[in-house]
Design a protein around this motif. Structure first.
Motif, PDB file in Angstrom:
ATOM      1  N   ASP A   1       2.290  71.986  63.168  1.00  0.00           N
ATOM      2  CA  ASP A   1       1.305  72.733  63.950  1.00  0.00           C
ATOM      3  C   ASP A   1      -0.080  72.706  63.317  1.00  0.00           C
ATOM      4  N   SER A   2      -1.077  72.551  64.170  1.00  0.00           N
ATOM      5  CA  SER A   2      -2.481  72.746  63.809  1.00  0.00           C
ATOM      6  C   SER A   2      -3.154  73.372  65.022  1.00  0.00           C
ATOM      7  N   SER A   3      -4.185  74.169  64.775  1.00  0.00           N
ATOM      8  CA  SER A   3      -4.833  74.900  65.871  1.00  0.00           C
ATOM      9  C   SER A   3      -6.305  74.551  65.975  1.00  0.00           C
ATOM     10  N   ILE A   4      -6.852  74.771  67.182  1.00  0.00           N
ATOM     11  CA  ILE A   4      -8.273  74.522  67.432  1.00  0.00           C
ATOM     12  C   ILE A   4      -8.891  75.743  68.099  1.00  0.00           C
ATOM     13  N   LEU A   5      -9.969  76.247  67.515  1.00  0.00           N
ATOM     14  CA  LEU A   5     -10.747  77.329  68.114  1.00  0.00           C
ATOM     15  C   LEU A   5     -11.935  76.705  68.839  1.00  0.00           C
ATOM     16  N   ILE A   6     -12.171  77.136  70.062  1.00  0.00           N
ATOM     17  CA  ILE A   6     -13.286  76.595  70.842  1.00  0.00           C
ATOM     18  C   ILE A   6     -14.194  77.743  71.273  1.00  0.00           C
ATOM     19  N   PHE A   7     -15.485  77.585  71.007  1.00  0.00           N
ATOM     20  CA  PHE A   7     -16.494  78.560  71.419  1.00  0.00           C
ATOM     21  C   PHE A   7     -17.466  77.873  72.374  1.00  0.00           C
ATOM     22  N   LYS A   8     -17.684  78.485  73.546  1.00  0.00           N
ATOM     23  CA  LYS A   8     -18.615  77.932  74.532  1.00  0.00           C
ATOM     24  C   LYS A   8     -19.712  78.950  74.836  1.00  0.00           C
ATOM     25  N   THR A   9     -20.917  78.446  75.023  1.00  0.00           N
ATOM     26  CA  THR A   9     -22.031  79.314  75.392  1.00  0.00           C
ATOM     27  C   THR A   9     -23.108  78.490  76.091  1.00  0.00           C
ATOM     28  N   ASN A  10     -23.882  79.157  76.945  1.00  0.00           N
ATOM     29  CA  ASN A  10     -25.011  78.494  77.603  1.00  0.00           C
ATOM     30  C   ASN A  10     -26.301  78.656  76.812  1.00  0.00           C
TER      31      ASN A  10
ATOM     32  N   LYS B   1     -28.527  78.125  73.489  1.00  0.00           N
ATOM     33  CA  LYS B   1     -28.672  77.276  72.304  1.00  0.00           C
ATOM     34  C   LYS B   1     -28.752  78.123  71.038  1.00  0.00           C
ATOM     35  N   LEU B   2     -29.412  79.284  71.135  1.00  0.00           N
ATOM     36  CA  LEU B   2     -29.523  80.182  69.987  1.00  0.00           C
ATOM     37  C   LEU B   2     -28.153  80.724  69.593  1.00  0.00           C
ATOM     38  N   SER B   3     -27.365  81.121  70.587  1.00  0.00           N
ATOM     39  CA  SER B   3     -26.017  81.628  70.295  1.00  0.00           C
ATOM     40  C   SER B   3     -25.160  80.547  69.651  1.00  0.00           C
ATOM     41  N   SER B   4     -25.300  79.321  70.144  1.00  0.00           N
ATOM     42  CA  SER B   4     -24.550  78.204  69.567  1.00  0.00           C
ATOM     43  C   SER B   4     -24.933  77.996  68.106  1.00  0.00           C
ATOM     44  N   HIS B   5     -26.226  78.103  67.820  1.00  0.00           N
ATOM     45  CA  HIS B   5     -26.703  77.951  66.444  1.00  0.00           C
ATOM     46  C   HIS B   5     -26.110  79.032  65.543  1.00  0.00           C
ATOM     47  N   ARG B   6     -26.049  80.260  66.044  1.00  0.00           N
ATOM     48  CA  ARG B   6     -25.486  81.360  65.252  1.00  0.00           C
ATOM     49  C   ARG B   6     -23.987  81.163  65.017  1.00  0.00           C
TER      50      ARG B   6
ATOM     51  N   ASN C   1     -19.682  70.069  66.991  1.00  0.00           N
ATOM     52  CA  ASN C   1     -20.248  70.672  68.199  1.00  0.00           C
ATOM     53  C   ASN C   1     -20.924  69.610  69.061  1.00  0.00           C
ATOM     54  N   ILE C   2     -20.931  69.857  70.373  1.00  0.00           N
ATOM     55  CA  ILE C   2     -21.606  68.973  71.323  1.00  0.00           C
ATOM     56  C   ILE C   2     -22.267  69.823  72.407  1.00  0.00           C
ATOM     57  N   GLU C   3     -23.131  69.186  73.183  1.00  0.00           N
ATOM     58  CA  GLU C   3     -23.694  69.816  74.381  1.00  0.00           C
ATOM     59  C   GLU C   3     -23.239  68.997  75.584  1.00  0.00           C
ATOM     60  N   HIS C   4     -22.679  69.677  76.589  1.00  0.00           N
ATOM     61  CA  HIS C   4     -22.181  68.981  77.777  1.00  0.00           C
ATOM     62  C   HIS C   4     -22.587  69.759  79.022  1.00  0.00           C
ATOM     63  N   ASN C   5     -23.423  69.133  79.847  1.00  0.00           N
ATOM     64  CA  ASN C   5     -23.900  69.749  81.099  1.00  0.00           C
ATOM     65  C   ASN C   5     -24.507  71.134  80.866  1.00  0.00           C
ATOM     66  N   GLY C   6     -25.307  71.238  79.820  1.00  0.00           N
ATOM     67  CA  GLY C   6     -25.983  72.500  79.536  1.00  0.00           C
ATOM     68  C   GLY C   6     -25.126  73.532  78.830  1.00  0.00           C
ATOM     69  N   VAL C   7     -23.881  73.180  78.505  1.00  0.00           N
ATOM     70  CA  VAL C   7     -22.985  74.100  77.797  1.00  0.00           C
ATOM     71  C   VAL C   7     -22.846  73.624  76.351  1.00  0.00           C
ATOM     72  N   PHE C   8     -23.043  74.551  75.414  1.00  0.00           N
ATOM     73  CA  PHE C   8     -22.936  74.227  73.993  1.00  0.00           C
ATOM     74  C   PHE C   8     -21.520  74.575  73.522  1.00  0.00           C
ATOM     75  N   ILE C   9     -20.812  73.565  73.036  1.00  0.00           N
ATOM     76  CA  ILE C   9     -19.396  73.716  72.671  1.00  0.00           C
ATOM     77  C   ILE C   9     -19.234  73.482  71.172  1.00  0.00           C
ATOM     78  N   THR C  10     -18.569  74.420  70.507  1.00  0.00           N
ATOM     79  CA  THR C  10     -18.286  74.291  69.076  1.00  0.00           C
ATOM     80  C   THR C  10     -16.782  74.376  68.859  1.00  0.00           C
TER      81      THR C  10
ATOM     82  N   MET D   1     -13.064  72.593  77.939  1.00  0.00           N
ATOM     83  CA  MET D   1     -14.428  72.190  77.581  1.00  0.00           C
ATOM     84  C   MET D   1     -15.174  71.565  78.760  1.00  0.00           C
ATOM     85  N   GLY D   2     -14.456  71.314  79.866  1.00  0.00           N
ATOM     86  CA  GLY D   2     -15.092  70.692  81.024  1.00  0.00           C
ATOM     87  C   GLY D   2     -15.274  69.199  80.871  1.00  0.00           C
ATOM     88  N   LEU D   3     -14.423  68.567  80.042  1.00  0.00           N
ATOM     89  CA  LEU D   3     -14.513  67.127  79.800  1.00  0.00           C
ATOM     90  C   LEU D   3     -13.377  66.405  80.514  1.00  0.00           C
TER      91      LEU D   3
END
Length: 388
Positions: free
Chosen positions: A292-301, A303-308, A325-334, A382-384
């Motif tokens: 087992d391994s796990s992945i945490l995903i944080f999404k936000t619209n 850019k400042l929140s993504s940076h934090r 982290n990436i940006e996809h269709n205006g959504v910042f994903i970490t 993630m919308g991918l």
């Protein structure tokens, strides 16, 4: 067992007339150590012996032995799988710690080198490593680039590298135009291969060898490649330089294997190279051994929140964790990947991240945790598009 039984009672070599069925002892040992197939072979031998000495098959004993073989065979399968899984986890941890150690030494040596001789030779070890990463085209061209860089930085006049596959030398490149032939019987080369560690001429003062140093790279206890230094000025031939060369070669060999693995896979192409490699490795381990391994995903619209979020993760992540982290269709994903941890363990990490963020940032966040085996759901969250 048959010989002992025949010695005790020639008419009953299997000792089936005794109060205790001694036949079960060797059968149990064979199945537990060597598996179901060898147990079935043993039953076949017992059947032949029964025909030869008893004239018939004792069905009661035959069925008892057969049931025991199948039960112990299943236990052997489960136990072997558990051992292999445990060994794989151990190898993963050792591999990650070695990678982190190599990176630390590379950074430390880079800064030391820049402080000592930046004016005369403004090339840091870090820069060398980056050039090596960018030079991965063909195997020969890549190793030629590595030899050229190491020769230039450490003033090596003649050196060569031989690459192996299944203990067979498939490629040799040299700083000179001459063809290279590896002499495995050379004392430096022989000791380097046997010990799996660098060997220098100072350890073989009386040996007749054309080499000053032999630096091997081992891959799963097999020789993967070996670097041979033949000519190098005395003033440059020192312990610090040889250690640095060894680490460059180590990082290079490790990195070219990573590139090969990543190129063969199409998954997670949107993310950084190191993150992709770790994802592919953990995903493969989960599929093969249910590790087992796990992945945490944080999404936000925002850019400042993504940076934090990225700042918080970088300060809270553990030594083996990896994030990207990436940006996809205006959504910042970490993404934060936690190796060898179940979802409940990742929940603790998630709570630490969220509690470290301010309320304004948390209001803009959407987060979730997945097992690494849930690749399709991860992509959907993630919308991918599906990438397999």
């Amino acid at each position: 067992m048959l010989a002992i039984g025949y010695t005790i009672n020639p008419e009953d070599p299997l000792l089936i007339s005794q109060d205790i069925l001694f036949l079960l002892i060797p059968i149990s040992i064979i199945v537990l150590f060597y598996g179901l197939l060898n147990g079935l072979v043993s039953i076949a031998i017992i059947t032949i012996v029964m025909f030869a000495f008893y004239g018939k098959i004792n069905h009661d004993i035959f069925l008892k032995v057969l049931v025991l073989v199948f039960v112990l065979g299943k236990f052997h399968e489960i136990w072997s799988y558990a051992l292999k899984k445990s060994q794989t986890e151990k190898e993963l941890l050792l591999s990650r710690f070695n990678e982190l150690g190599t990176r630390y030494y590379a950074l430390k040596t880079s800064h030391d080198q820049m402080e000592l001789n930046y004016v005369l030779n403004p090339t840091s070890l870090r820069r060398i490593i980056m050039e090596l990463i960018k030079s991965h085209e063909t195997d020969k061209g890549t190793y030629d680039s590595m030899i050229s860089l190491i020769s230039r930085v450490y003033n090596i006049q003649k050196m060569s590298v031989c690459v192996f596959e299944n203990d067979v030398c498939k490629l040799c490149v040299s700083s000179s135009d001459k063809d290279v032939t590896l002499a495995k019987e050379d004392p430096l080369v022989e000791q380097a291969i046997e010990t799996g560690s660098p060997v220098y001429i100072s350890q073989h003062v009386e040996a007749e060898t054309p080499y000053l140093a032999a630096i091997p790279m081992m891959d799963n206890n097999k020789l993967g490649a070996i670097l041979l230094i033949e000519e190098m000025p005395f003033i440059s031939f020192n312990e610090d330089n040889l250690i640095s060369i060894s680490f460059i070669f180590d990082f290079f060999y490790e990195n070219i294997n990573k590139v090969s693995i990543v190129k063969k896979s199409k998954i997670m192409q949107e993310f950084a190279f190191e993150f992709r490699f770790e994802y592919i490795r953990l995903y493969t381990l989960e599929k093969k051994f249910n590790i087992d391994s796990s992945i945490l995903i944080f999404k936000t619209n925002s850019k400042l929140s993504s940076h934090r979020v990225i700042e918080t993760i970088s300060s809270l992540k553990r030594g083996l964790d990896t994030y990207s982290n990436i940006e996809h269709n205006g959504v910042f994903i970490t993404l934060l990947m936690t190796p060898l941890s179940i979802i409940s363990s990742a929940e603790v990490v998630k709570e630490k991240v969220i509690s470290s963020l301010d309320d304004e940032t948390n209001e803009t966040l959407t987060s979730s945790i997945f097992n690494i085996s849930q690749h399709d759901i991860i992509r959907e969250f993630m919308g991918l598009k599906d990438d397999r």
